[in-house]
Design an enzyme around this catalytic site. Structure first.
Site, mmCIF file in Angstrom:
data_model
loop_
_atom_site.group_PDB
_atom_site.id
_atom_site.type_symbol
_atom_site.label_atom_id
_atom_site.label_comp_id
_atom_site.label_asym_id
_atom_site.label_seq_id
_atom_site.Cartn_x
_atom_site.Cartn_y
_atom_site.Cartn_z
ATOM 1 N N ASP A 1 -63.353 53.852 -109.882
ATOM 2 C CA ASP A 1 -63.508 52.782 -109.272
ATOM 3 C C ASP A 1 -64.411 51.678 -110.121
ATOM 4 O O ASP A 1 -64.756 51.904 -110.817
ATOM 5 C CB ASP A 1 -64.593 53.496 -108.611
ATOM 6 N N ASP B 86 -77.361 63.166 -110.080
ATOM 7 C CA ASP B 86 -77.149 63.163 -111.770
ATOM 8 C C ASP B 86 -78.429 62.470 -111.917
ATOM 9 O O ASP B 86 -79.331 61.441 -111.350
ATOM 10 C CB ASP B 86 -76.314 63.124 -112.345
ATOM 11 N N PHE C 256 -77.766 56.270 -109.048
ATOM 12 C CA PHE C 256 -76.952 55.366 -109.916
ATOM 13 C C PHE C 256 -77.503 53.599 -109.004
ATOM 14 O O PHE C 256 -78.201 52.999 -110.043
ATOM 15 C CB PHE C 256 -75.893 54.935 -109.577
ATOM 16 N N GLY D 13 -72.470 57.674 -116.969
ATOM 17 C CA GLY D 13 -73.278 57.120 -117.672
ATOM 18 C C GLY D 13 -72.070 55.959 -118.830
ATOM 19 O O GLY D 13 -72.804 55.538 -119.971
ATOM 20 N N CYS E 116 -44.966 39.721 -106.865
ATOM 21 C CA CYS E 116 -46.502 40.147 -106.232
ATOM 22 C C CYS E 116 -45.646 41.039 -104.825
ATOM 23 O O CYS E 116 -45.255 40.004 -104.376
ATOM 24 C CB CYS E 116 -47.796 39.663 -106.520
HETATM 25 ZN ZN LIG Z 1 -50.052 38.958 -104.902
#
Ligand SMILES: [Zn+2]
Ligand SMILES: [Zn+2]
Lengths: 415, 544
Positions: free
Chosen positions: A270, A145, A95, A220, A308
């Site tokens: 990813d 590929d 790629f 692709g 978080c």
């Molecule tokens: Zn954070």
């Protein structure tokens, strides 16, 4: 590889799997942070471990240029070279070759390109790609590929698909002869552009070769195609791919894309997006992205996200300090990168729990409501999830729906 | 007990073992203690030691977790001028205890913070200071900061130590004697302003006060420097006396002295834009100043450092010896050793070692220097940009062992040489199994060589932590020699200067390779950043 499906969503095609590789267990679905040049931007492997990340990606094309195979061999492989003792995946190098090289000519033998060192014509064959990836030593390696842009039309798309099948055979043969199947797992890449017939042919051929491959990637895509076409291709591929093999959607990183892919049956993805956007000062949150460069954050003494668990938010690093340091101090990039990777991991971790607990449709509705409630749901997400039995607009009839690709982060915070 | 602002007590103790010198200026062993009222523990820092430099308020290249993991960082120097981009400056709006610590992510129980207006390593030309303001640099342009503003910022931020404004000119205009006199007067007046009594919250507990350091003014004119110090000791009268009550003279309210070397080097350089006027009437002062030890200076800095010594003496002669002395921008361990030996400097900023991390150098030196005379002077560090490290899987420094070695060398505790597993990795779902356990391995030169050549920021995080740790070990060994065999110290300094290359060839070499790599990538930095880069400003060699 040991691969086991632990649970399936009763409504969508989402599933939770346990994938055991030579360097440990990774639970799926998962997002894989990208360490293009053998480092996650600015962070150390210990910091990645701290985020609970167990699988990262290196790019073969880049590592082959620098530090080069000889150095990696001397180091005892890429794991040792970068001090990463957990799972690692490498792409085939194809790629980047097509996207970064000055000229690339595809022949049946392989991809002919100008060496970035001396401009000399150099050939990357399927066998050579396997050999390089063997030297790197990743737990998951990808077939070479024949990559064409998702915007290409005409006979070239079919030719590339068919060649990718033939190259898969060469990769399987080379890999089987290497005796490395116990340590490294070869994944095939489904091609066929945006044409459902070509995709179907590719799926047929590659599924036939199941015994030679440990998993399948959907290639692709992520190249600027319409989202409405994108999800249909993902759905088609995920439906046809064998149950007992992991499914990897390459280059996918926006939260909404990830969740749609998971709902359609994808296990891995990813993207450089969360780490790249962090360097530009954009922090990802469950209420949509925050552009920390904007003046409105200059006096906000609250973290990016109070709830978080990342090192940045849990330590109370304020948006005001990040505003002061983003794009000027590398440590601000590190702080936002730690946060964004945690965000990605949470999106996927919560999906795993929800699938396991039978609450995945609810999770999808809540996520989309928080993330897009203010700006409007992307229509393609609504359609994609309806196709697997989840109606985002259920009990929410006055919700706004936005046509088109709806990549919220581009226009978020434009105040 | 609740937190009350400005109730940290700063003390400095000279340890009795400090070797005596006939000049009155010799190496000293000391200890700074910062005691926070109502909080447990005393922050003790033994001297000679160092202070970590910051850029935009943070230690360049270290995320907070990596700052925490670097024990060498105990005291940080925070230039405030970048915060002048907003009015009022944002840190002054931070609520809660220890607002500056909190805003910047330093730990009150681990880190001492000094707040100063200007970055001592920045010698860019600036518009002149005024009678009642200092010109400071922010990205939104030059800002005028009055002593009143400064006091307000300091009171709002509550740093452990505040440095009073100083009138140090950074203009191209030649400085007349009148200008020098004015500069001394302003610096003294601005110090008085910061020494005003701090408004007391009225409750029980100690009377709040600021720990104020003063920059030793006077530029490269020894007599002016001496005169400034003398002025600090003179009793004040009337309105001025009222300002600094209960102190009777300025020095009484001063906790320590700072010396910025950049304007001194600039003033001493023959091509200087500062062009000091010939000292005239006050020059007799110089005779009281010892001329010392030029002979022992490292070759490269021989003249400048030797010229510095009498200037620093001129400032210190009149003043009590019991207060700590901080030098900013000492350019090498050679200079640091000379100033410890000849002036009795107690603390240095780590700018030099941190800058080395920007340009790809892993420091690799110890004190005392290893026995035996090398054929050629050893480099102070390894330029990891250099091709010889491409296949070099050894750790960053030969002088230190890593967590994976077991030999007699001292261990380097940094995150690169002695990485440790994360204590409590996050688990993103209930299903997740703990990560497989492996002892982390020390990072190698080959890896960082690769990261430098691919412009990966992780290189600089590892190098910064390592270089600060090497500097920490260096000072620990300096103290050990001073404690155990003080008579040998001068000899060891001399030997260090012979064994290690004071010309810092490795520095120039690393900068050259850095530039080549940057050029090869075809990416230039913004012009503004380039200017800072040429001036060796921290963090500027690294592309985000
Ligand atoms: Zn954070
Ligand atoms: Zn180290």
């Amino acid at each position: 590889m040991q691969f086991e499906v632990l649970a399936k969503c009763h409504t969508t095609r989402a599933r939770v799997c346990r994938m055991k590789l030579a360097h440990g267990v990774t639970m799926l679905p998962t997002f894989m942070p990208v360490a293009t040049q053998a480092a996650i931007k600015g962070l150390t492997p210990q910091q990645m471990e701290g985020l609970g990340v167990s699988l990262i990606l290196n790019n073969t094309y880049h590592l082959n240029l620098r530090p080069g195979i000889k150095v990696l061999q001397e180091a005892g492989g890429a794991h040792k070279f970068q001090g990463w003792n957990h799972n690692l995946l490498t792409d085939s190098g194809g790629f980047q070759l097509v996207s970064l090289s000055k000229f690339t000519k595809i022949t049946e033998e392989g991809a002919l390109f100008a060496s970035p060192f001396d401009g000399e014509p150099t050939m990357l064959t399927p066998e050579e790609s396997m050999s390089i990836q063997h030297a790197i030593g990743a737990d998951i390696i990808m077939q070479l590929d024949d990559v064409v842009s998702s915007l290409t039309v005409g006979p070239r798309v079919g030719e590339a698909m068919q060649r990718s099948v033939r190259w898969l055979d060469r990769c399987i043969a080379y890999h089987q002869n290497s005796g490395r199947q116990d340590k490294q797992n070869l994944f095939a890449i489904i091609q066929g552009g945006l044409d459902p017939d070509l995709r179907a042919q590719c799926l047929d051929e590659m599924v036939k070769r199941k015994d030679g491959v440990a998993g399948y990637a959907i290639g692709g895509l992520s190249g600027g195609e319409e989202k409405d076409v994108f999800w249909r291709i993902i759905k088609q591929c995920a439906e046809k791919l064998p149950e007992d093999r992991p499914r990897y959607s390459m280059g996918i990183g926006f939260a909404e894309d990830l969740l749609v892919c998971v709902a359609l049956g994808v296990d891995m993805a990813d993207c450089v997006f969360p780490t790249r956007t962090a360097r530009f000062g954009v922090a990802l949150t469950f209420k949509g992205p925050l552009n920390l460069r904007l003046g409105k954050h200059s006096r906000e003494f609250i973290p990016i996200d109070d709830n978080c668990p990342c090192p940045t938010c849990s330590d109370g690093v304020s948006r005001a300090l990040l505003h002061h340091t983003v794009t000027r101090e590398t440590s601000a990039a590190h702080a936002v990168t730690l946060h964004n990777l945690t965000f990605q991991a949470q999106v996927m971790g919560r999906a795993r729990d929800a699938i396991m607990n039978g609450t995945f449709p609810t999770y999808l509705r809540e996520f989309f409501s928080n993330y897009f409630g203010d700006t409007g749901y992307p229509e393609w997400c609504v359609n994609a999830l309806r196709s697997v039995g989840v109606d985002l607009l259920e009990h929410n009839t006055d919700a706004k729906v936005v046509e088109g690709d709806g990549a919220k982060w581009e226009y978020s915070d434009a105040s | 007990m609740s937190y009350t602002r400005h109730t940290s007590t700063f003390r400095f103790e000279l340890l009795p073992s400090s070797p005596e010198s006939t000049t009155g200026f010799g190496p000293r062993l000391g200890k700074t203690c910062l005691e926070r009222y109502g909080e447990d523990g005393v922050l003790e820092i033994v001297t000679p030691g160092f202070i970590t430099s910051t850029s935009r308020g943070v230690v360049p290249h270290l995320s907070r977790d990596n700052t925490d993991a670097t024990d060498a960082i105990r005291w940080a120097h925070v230039p405030f001028e970048t915060f002048l981009e907003h009015t009022p400056p944002v840190p002054t709006l931070q609520s809660g205890s220890h607002p500056l610590h909190k805003f910047l992510g330093f730990r009150p129980n681990q880190h001492i913070l000094t707040m100063t207006l200007r970055d001592p390593s920045d010698d860019r030309e600036m518009p002149a200071n005024g009678h009642s303001f200092v010109s400071a640099y922010s990205l939104r342009g030059v800002r005028k900061v009055s002593p009143g503003d400064w006091r307000k910022y300091v009171l709002a931020c509550d740093p452990d130590i505040a440095i009073a404004l100083s009138d140090t000119p950074f203009t191209t205009v030649a400085h007349s004697q009148k200008r020098t006199t004015k500069s001394l007067e302003r610096s003294a007046a601005w110090l008085a302003d910061l020494l005003q009594a701090v408004p007391s919250p009225g409750s029980e507990g100690p009377t709040p006060r600021l720990n104020v350091f003063v920059h030793m003014a006077g530029g490269v004119i020894a007599a002016a420097r001496h005169a400034f110090s003398v002025s600090l000791l003179e009793p004040l009268y009337e309105r001025e006396a009222e300002t600094i009550k209960p102190f009777t003279h300025l020095d009484e309210g001063v906790s320590g002295y700072t010396f910025d070397l950049i304007p001194l080097y600039d003033g001493l350089s023959p091509s200087s834009r500062f062009n000091p006027p010939t000292p005239s009437a006050l020059s007799t002062v110089e005779e009281t100043v010892e001329e010392t030890a030029a002979a022992l200076d490292p070759p490269h800095s021989s003249s400048p450092t030797a010229q510095l010594v009498p200037l620093l003496h001129a400032s210190l002669v009149p003043l009590p010896k019991t207060k700590p002395r901080i030098v900013h921008s000492a350019g090498s361990p050679h200079v640091m050793l000379a100033l410890i030996r000849d002036v009795g400097i107690d603390l240095f900023d780590a700018h030099w070692a941190q800058r080395a991390a920007d340009i790809g150098i892993a420091l690799d030196f110890v004190f005392p220097a290893p026995p035996g005379a090398p054929d050629a002077p050893k480099a102070l560090g390894n330029n990891l940009y250099d091709a010889r490290h491409a296949h070099d899987f050894s750790p960053f420094a030969d002088s230190f062992r890593t967590c994976a070695d077991a030999d007699a060398r001292p261990v380097c505790p940094c995150i690169a040489c002695s990485p440790s597993r994360h204590a409590a990795p996050l688990r993103m779902s209930a299903l997740d199994e703990p990560l497989s356990e492996h002892a982390p391995t020390p990072f190698t030169r080959a890896y960082v060589h690769h990261l430098l050549h691919t412009h990966e920021m992780s290189a600089h995080a590892l190098l910064t932590a390592h270089n600060l740790s090497v500097l920490d070990a260096f000072f620990a060994c300096v103290r050990r020699v001073l404690a155990d065999r003080p008579a040998d110290f001068a000899g060891e300094v001399e030997r260090f200067c012979v064994v290690y290359d004071g010309t810092m060839a490795v520095w120039e070499e690393a900068k050259a390779t850095w530039a080549e790599v940057a050029l090869a990538r075809g990416k230039g930095r913004l012009a503004r950043e380039k200017e800072r880069q040429e001036k060796d400003a921290l963090g500027t060699a690294v592309e985000l």
